[in-house]
Motif scaffolding. Structure first.
Motif, PDB file in Angstrom:
ATOM      1  N   ALA A  66      11.494  17.521   1.925  1.00 35.41           N
ATOM      2  CA  ALA A  66      11.040  16.180   2.299  1.00 35.41           C
ATOM      3  C   ALA A  66      10.013  16.219   3.417  1.00 35.41           C
ATOM      4  CB  ALA A  66      12.229  15.317   2.709  1.00 35.41           C
ATOM      5  N   ASN A  67      10.107  17.245   4.259  1.00 39.48           N
ATOM      6  CA  ASN A  67       9.168  17.390   5.378  1.00 39.48           C
ATOM      7  C   ASN A  67       7.994  18.305   5.047  1.00 39.48           C
ATOM      8  OD1 ASN A  67      10.600  15.715   7.213  1.00 39.48           O
ATOM      9  ND2 ASN A  67      12.068  17.370   7.577  1.00 39.48           N
ATOM     10  N   ASP A  73      19.135  12.316  -8.678  1.00 36.67           N
ATOM     11  CA  ASP A  73      19.336  11.294  -7.649  1.00 36.67           C
ATOM     12  C   ASP A  73      18.845  11.723  -6.276  1.00 36.67           C
ATOM     13  OD1 ASP A  73      21.325  13.109  -7.014  1.00 36.67           O
ATOM     14  OD2 ASP A  73      22.985  11.682  -7.095  1.00 36.67           O
ATOM     15  N   THR A  74      18.361  12.964  -6.149  1.00 35.51           N
ATOM     16  CA  THR A  74      17.720  13.387  -4.903  1.00 35.51           C
ATOM     17  C   THR A  74      16.501  12.516  -4.611  1.00 35.51           C
ATOM     18  OG1 THR A  74      18.478  15.655  -5.239  1.00 35.51           O
ATOM     19  CG2 THR A  74      16.664  15.344  -3.699  1.00 35.51           C
ATOM     20  N   ALA A  75      15.901  11.949  -5.654  1.00 34.04           N
ATOM     21  CA  ALA A  75      14.755  11.051  -5.462  1.00 34.04           C
ATOM     22  C   ALA A  75      15.105   9.910  -4.520  1.00 34.04           C
ATOM     23  CB  ALA A  75      14.294  10.498  -6.809  1.00 34.04           C
ATOM     24  N   LYS A  76      16.353   9.485  -4.526  1.00 37.90           N
ATOM     25  CA  LYS A  76      16.775   8.382  -3.668  1.00 37.90           C
ATOM     26  C   LYS A  76      16.860   8.795  -2.208  1.00 37.90           C
ATOM     27  CE  LYS A  76      19.429   6.543  -7.560  1.00 37.90           C
ATOM     28  NZ  LYS A  76      20.761   6.179  -8.095  1.00 37.90           N
ATOM     29  N   LEU A  77      17.010  10.101  -1.962  1.00 36.27           N
ATOM     30  CA  LEU A  77      17.108  10.608  -0.598  1.00 36.27           C
ATOM     31  C   LEU A  77      15.743  10.895   0.012  1.00 36.27           C
ATOM     32  CD1 LEU A  77      20.035  13.183  -1.072  1.00 36.27           C
ATOM     33  CD2 LEU A  77      20.189  10.811  -0.291  1.00 36.27           C
ATOM     34  N   ILE A  78      14.756  11.198  -0.830  1.00 39.58           N
ATOM     35  CA  ILE A  78      13.454  11.621  -0.310  1.00 39.58           C
ATOM     36  C   ILE A  78      12.365  10.578  -0.543  1.00 39.58           C
ATOM     37  CG2 ILE A  78      14.043  14.058  -0.600  1.00 39.58           C
ATOM     38  CD1 ILE A  78      12.323  14.120  -3.102  1.00 39.58           C
ATOM     39  N   SER A  79      12.759   9.379  -0.929  1.00 38.65           N
ATOM     40  CA  SER A  79      11.775   8.357  -1.276  1.00 38.65           C
ATOM     41  C   SER A  79      10.787   8.106  -0.142  1.00 38.65           C
ATOM     42  CB  SER A  79      12.489   7.053  -1.639  1.00 38.65           C
ATOM     43  OG  SER A  79      11.571   6.026  -1.878  1.00 38.65           O
ATOM     44  N   ASN A  80      11.278   8.057   1.083  1.00 32.84           N
ATOM     45  CA  ASN A  80      10.408   7.736   2.226  1.00 32.84           C
ATOM     46  C   ASN A  80      10.021   8.967   3.033  1.00 32.84           C
ATOM     47  OD1 ASN A  80      10.501   4.904   1.730  1.00 32.84           O
ATOM     48  ND2 ASN A  80      12.551   4.834   2.618  1.00 32.84           N
ATOM     49  N   THR A 131      13.657   2.321 -14.722  1.00 34.12           N
ATOM     50  CA  THR A 131      13.115   1.144 -14.048  1.00 34.12           C
ATOM     51  C   THR A 131      13.616   1.046 -12.620  1.00 34.12           C
ATOM     52  OG1 THR A 131      13.058  -0.046 -16.158  1.00 34.12           O
ATOM     53  CG2 THR A 131      12.908  -1.374 -14.171  1.00 34.12           C
ATOM     54  N   ASP A 132      14.895   1.291 -12.433  1.00 33.78           N
ATOM     55  CA  ASP A 132      15.476   1.232 -11.094  1.00 33.78           C
ATOM     56  C   ASP A 132      14.816   2.249 -10.174  1.00 33.78           C
ATOM     57  OD1 ASP A 132      17.752   0.187  -9.339  1.00 33.78           O
ATOM     58  OD2 ASP A 132      18.113   2.340  -9.259  1.00 33.78           O
ATOM     59  N   LEU A 133      14.650   3.484 -10.640  1.00 35.85           N
ATOM     60  CA  LEU A 133      13.974   4.499  -9.815  1.00 35.85           C
ATOM     61  C   LEU A 133      12.529   4.102  -9.546  1.00 35.85           C
ATOM     62  CD1 LEU A 133      15.052   8.075 -11.011  1.00 35.85           C
ATOM     63  CD2 LEU A 133      15.947   6.717  -9.128  1.00 35.85           C
ATOM     64  N   MET A 134      11.880   3.524 -10.545  1.00 36.02           N
ATOM     65  CA  MET A 134      10.483   3.133 -10.408  1.00 36.02           C
ATOM     66  C   MET A 134      10.306   2.074  -9.328  1.00 36.02           C
ATOM     67  SD  MET A 134       7.977   1.620 -13.369  1.00 36.02           S
ATOM     68  CE  MET A 134       8.725  -0.001 -13.384  1.00 36.02           C
ATOM     69  N   TYR A 135      11.174   1.082  -9.325  1.00 35.86           N
ATOM     70  CA  TYR A 135      11.064   0.008  -8.336  1.00 35.86           C
ATOM     71  C   TYR A 135      11.207   0.516  -6.906  1.00 35.86           C
ATOM     72  CZ  TYR A 135      11.381  -3.915 -11.653  1.00 35.86           C
ATOM     73  OH  TYR A 135      11.140  -4.835 -12.628  1.00 35.86           O
ATOM     74  N   TYR A 136      12.161   1.398  -6.705  1.00 37.27           N
ATOM     75  CA  TYR A 136      12.602   1.668  -5.346  1.00 37.27           C
ATOM     76  C   TYR A 136      12.312   3.069  -4.809  1.00 37.27           C
ATOM     77  CZ  TYR A 136      15.266  -2.562  -6.364  1.00 37.27           C
ATOM     78  OH  TYR A 136      15.625  -3.836  -6.720  1.00 37.27           O
ATOM     79  N   TYR A 137      12.075   4.061  -5.684  1.00 37.85           N
ATOM     80  CA  TYR A 137      12.085   5.426  -5.175  1.00 37.85           C
ATOM     81  C   TYR A 137      10.900   6.293  -5.572  1.00 37.85           C
ATOM     82  CZ  TYR A 137      16.930   3.948  -4.613  1.00 37.85           C
ATOM     83  OH  TYR A 137      18.058   3.244  -4.292  1.00 37.85           O
ATOM     84  N   PRO A 183       0.812  -1.216   0.000  1.00 40.91           N
ATOM     85  CA  PRO A 183       0.000   0.000   0.000  1.00 40.91           C
ATOM     86  C   PRO A 183       0.844   1.265   0.000  1.00 40.91           C
ATOM     87  CG  PRO A 183      -0.003  -1.016   2.175  1.00 40.91           C
ATOM     88  CD  PRO A 183       0.645  -1.991   1.244  1.00 40.91           C
ATOM     89  N   GLU A 184       2.140   1.144   0.322  1.00 33.87           N
ATOM     90  CA  GLU A 184       3.001   2.315   0.355  1.00 33.87           C
ATOM     91  C   GLU A 184       3.580   2.641  -1.020  1.00 33.87           C
ATOM     92  OE1 GLU A 184       3.301   4.173   3.055  1.00 33.87           O
ATOM     93  OE2 GLU A 184       1.904   2.793   4.014  1.00 33.87           O
ATOM     94  N   LYS A 185       3.448   1.741  -1.976  1.00 35.22           N
ATOM     95  CA  LYS A 185       3.992   1.961  -3.303  1.00 35.22           C
ATOM     96  C   LYS A 185       2.853   2.145  -4.307  1.00 35.22           C
ATOM     97  CE  LYS A 185       7.714   1.591  -4.586  1.00 35.22           C
ATOM     98  NZ  LYS A 185       8.741   2.632  -4.826  1.00 35.22           N
ATOM     99  N   PRO A 186       3.062   2.965  -5.346  1.00 37.39           N
ATOM    100  CA  PRO A 186       2.016   3.159  -6.354  1.00 37.39           C
ATOM    101  C   PRO A 186       1.871   1.941  -7.259  1.00 37.39           C
ATOM    102  CG  PRO A 186       4.013   4.302  -6.986  1.00 37.39           C
ATOM    103  CD  PRO A 186       4.257   3.744  -5.611  1.00 37.39           C
ATOM    104  N   ASP A 187       0.772   1.920  -8.017  1.00 38.06           N
ATOM    105  CA  ASP A 187       0.534   0.837  -8.976  1.00 38.06           C
ATOM    106  C   ASP A 187       1.098   1.280 -10.317  1.00 38.06           C
ATOM    107  OD1 ASP A 187      -0.980   0.176  -6.806  1.00 38.06           O
ATOM    108  OD2 ASP A 187      -2.891   0.644  -7.764  1.00 38.06           O
ATOM    109  N   TYR A 188       2.254   0.770 -10.683  1.00 38.21           N
ATOM    110  CA  TYR A 188       2.894   1.240 -11.891  1.00 38.21           C
ATOM    111  C   TYR A 188       2.272   0.617 -13.132  1.00 38.21           C
ATOM    112  CZ  TYR A 188       6.461   3.423  -9.080  1.00 38.21           C
ATOM    113  OH  TYR A 188       7.117   4.230  -8.188  1.00 38.21           O
ATOM    114  N   VAL A 189       2.077   1.451 -14.128  1.00 41.98           N
ATOM    115  CA  VAL A 189       1.570   1.003 -15.416  1.00 41.98           C
ATOM    116  C   VAL A 189       2.748   0.532 -16.259  1.00 41.98           C
ATOM    117  CG1 VAL A 189       0.442   1.736 -17.549  1.00 41.98           C
ATOM    118  CG2 VAL A 189      -0.383   2.585 -15.337  1.00 41.98           C
TER     119      VAL A 189
END
Length: 493
Positions: free
Chosen positions: A334-335, A346-353, A417-423, A51-57
């Motif tokens: 991020a807050n 690559d900032t996406a990797k820092l703010i993913s959560n 794809t890598d960003l999509m899976y994880y971030y 539920p924390e991840k989107p449904d990727y098309v």
């Protein structure tokens, strides 16, 4: 041994895909390589388990015919199993052993196509930029072999050139600078007239370093603003639109103050503080230096064409509600503390959560009429170069061409794809990251600005002066442009 490593990489990648809940980009492998499959095609309606991840098309991109055509155009050669060593500060661009699983599969596939075509083995020598320069210098002086190909940070190329350490790429046999597998700006970044020091391309590009605009989706919704994703798709995402969004922050802050809440910043940036004015200038469709094979490099920045970009820069600088050059700009965004964050992809990797609900966009255009979005490759972006003592020019020529040709589409999509899976947080951001990757632009100003101050002063230093000091770009151009062009004539006789 290479075939075993490739098979293992592919097997691990396939197993990984079966364990992930989201859909991946779909790759078709050229020339009989095995295709990565997922059994039945999964769609966004059936892929939800987290539920924390989107449904990727599922996004399908097939570069098979393009890659096959370009590889065929390079011609066949048999180098009898020789090893081609590539020295690089970022081995993950060349070696599957240095990548995450998604990228490893693509690097292995790409390298395999080139290795099989020319009967070679590609080996990555990982070495930091400063050490590489020292070692290349020592090897050239001693007449020793160091590597067949170098991957040099753009800002370092002029130091190599001034030290006489680089082979003239225009002397490489069979190298076609105009081929479709060579990015136009990747050629003009280090090639001019009949001299070539370095070349960028699809194999050297590191999307992590490209600039991007992150935005707070909740703040945009609260302000009742247009969907920025739609603006990008329609070609209407411009700096003027960006300013409409930042202007709306005042009303948001008034409402927050009435509720006893802290206000939010309009925008912030952190890792792009030094080059912020440069990326704005290029995002509006401008270039600092025009160059290329058979074209004498010239500083083409001029006052009239630069005026709108510099007005944009000054408007950004004069925004009293910006989070300027803050070491906390990323954390603040991020807050939920700012509407926009302009920073590296690559900032996406820092703010993913992060607690903020965010999306990502390309840099705005100067106007809706501008053809494409443009993202300036950073000065530490890597370029292919060849040591001056090269004695296997044909091999080097074929391999650089082959790596760029076999990287078209696949490497960018593997990164997405890598960003999509994880971030990433939503489907639209996946599409936006693709647009950012394909908007990459190299400029020679970063290549030879460090060599001659007049080149820097008539290009990116001029833009920075306008941004940081409300200066007059015309002053810099009139004072330094002729000197800069004379310097470029000496570099490219």
């Amino acid at each position: 041994m290479n075939k075993i490593k490739k098979a293992l990489a592919l097997l691990i990648s396939v197993l990984m895909i079966f364990t992930l809940s989201s859909c991946a980009l779909h790759f078709n492998f050229p020339k009989g390589e095995p295709e990565e499959t997922e059994g039945e095609e999964t769609t966004a309606d059936t892929a939800v388990t987290d539920p924390e991840k989107p449904d990727y098309v599922l996004i399908e991109n097939d570069f098979t015919s393009v890659v096959t055509k370009h590889l065929a155009s390079i011609g066949k050669a048999d180098f009898e199993g020789s090893t081609v060593m590539i020295a690089t500060p970022k081995a993950s661009l060349i070696s599957e052993d240095e990548c995450g699983l998604v990228m490893a599969d693509m690097v292995s596939m790409r390298n395999g196509l080139v290795e099989d075509k020319f009967n070679i083995s590609i080996y990555a020598k990982s070495v930091d930029a400063d050490t590489m320069f020292t070692e290349v210098s020592n090897a050239e002086r001693a007449g020793d072999y160091y590597a067949d190909i170098l991957m040099v940070p753009q800002y370092y190329v002029s130091q190599y050139a001034a030290s006489g350490l680089l082979f003239n790429l225009c002397s490489l046999p069979f190298f076609d600078f105009s081929a479709g597998y060579n990015m136009e700006s990747g050629v003009s970044v280090g090639v001019g007239a009949s001299k070539g020091y370095a070349i960028g391309g699809y194999a050297t590009l590191d999307p992590d370093t490209l600039p991007a605009v992150f935005f707070n989706r909740d703040l945009v919704k609260a302000a009742g603003l247009e969907d920025p994703y739609s603006l990008v798709r329609d070609g209407q995402w411009t700096w003027d639109k960006f300013f409409e969004y930042t202007a709306a922050v005042s009303a948001i802050n008034e409402a927050r103050a009435a509720e006893g809440l802290d206000g939010v910043y309009s925008y912030g940036f952190q890792n792009l503080a030094t080059s912020f004015a440069d990326i704005i200038y290029v995002s509006e469709g401008n270039r600092f230096i025009t160059a290329g094979r058979g074209v004498r490099p010239t500083v083409t920045a001029n006052y009239d064409e630069s005026l709108h970009a510099m007005t944009t820069a000054q408007t950004l600088y004069n925004d009293t509600n910006k989070n300027y050059n803050s070491l906390e700009a990323i954390n603040t965004f991020a807050n939920g503390g700012s509407m926009f964050l302009i920073d590296r992809l690559d900032t996406a990797k820092l703010i993913s959560n992060s607690s903020a609900v965010w999306g990502v966009l390309p840099l705005p255009k100067g106007s809706a009429e501008q053809e494409n979005y443009k993202s300036l490759v950073s000065s530490d972006g890597l370029l292919f170069a060849v040591p001056a003592g090269c004695n296997n020019a044909e091999t080097v020529s074929r391999v650089i061409s082959g790596l760029n040709a076999a990287s078209i589409g696949y490497m960018n999509d593997a990164y997405v794809t890598d960003l999509m899976y994880y971030y990433l947080r939503d489907n639209d951001s996946v599409e936006m990251v693709e647009k950012i990757c394909y908007s990459a632009y190299y400029d020679m100003a970063y290549t030879f600005g460090p060599y001659d101050l007049s080149i820097a002063n008539s290009t990116y230093f001029a833009a920075r002066n306008v941004y940081e000091c409300n200066g007059d770009m015309n002053f810099y151009l009139s004072r330094f442009q002729i000197r800069a062009n004379n310097a470029l004539s000496r570099i490219f006789p």
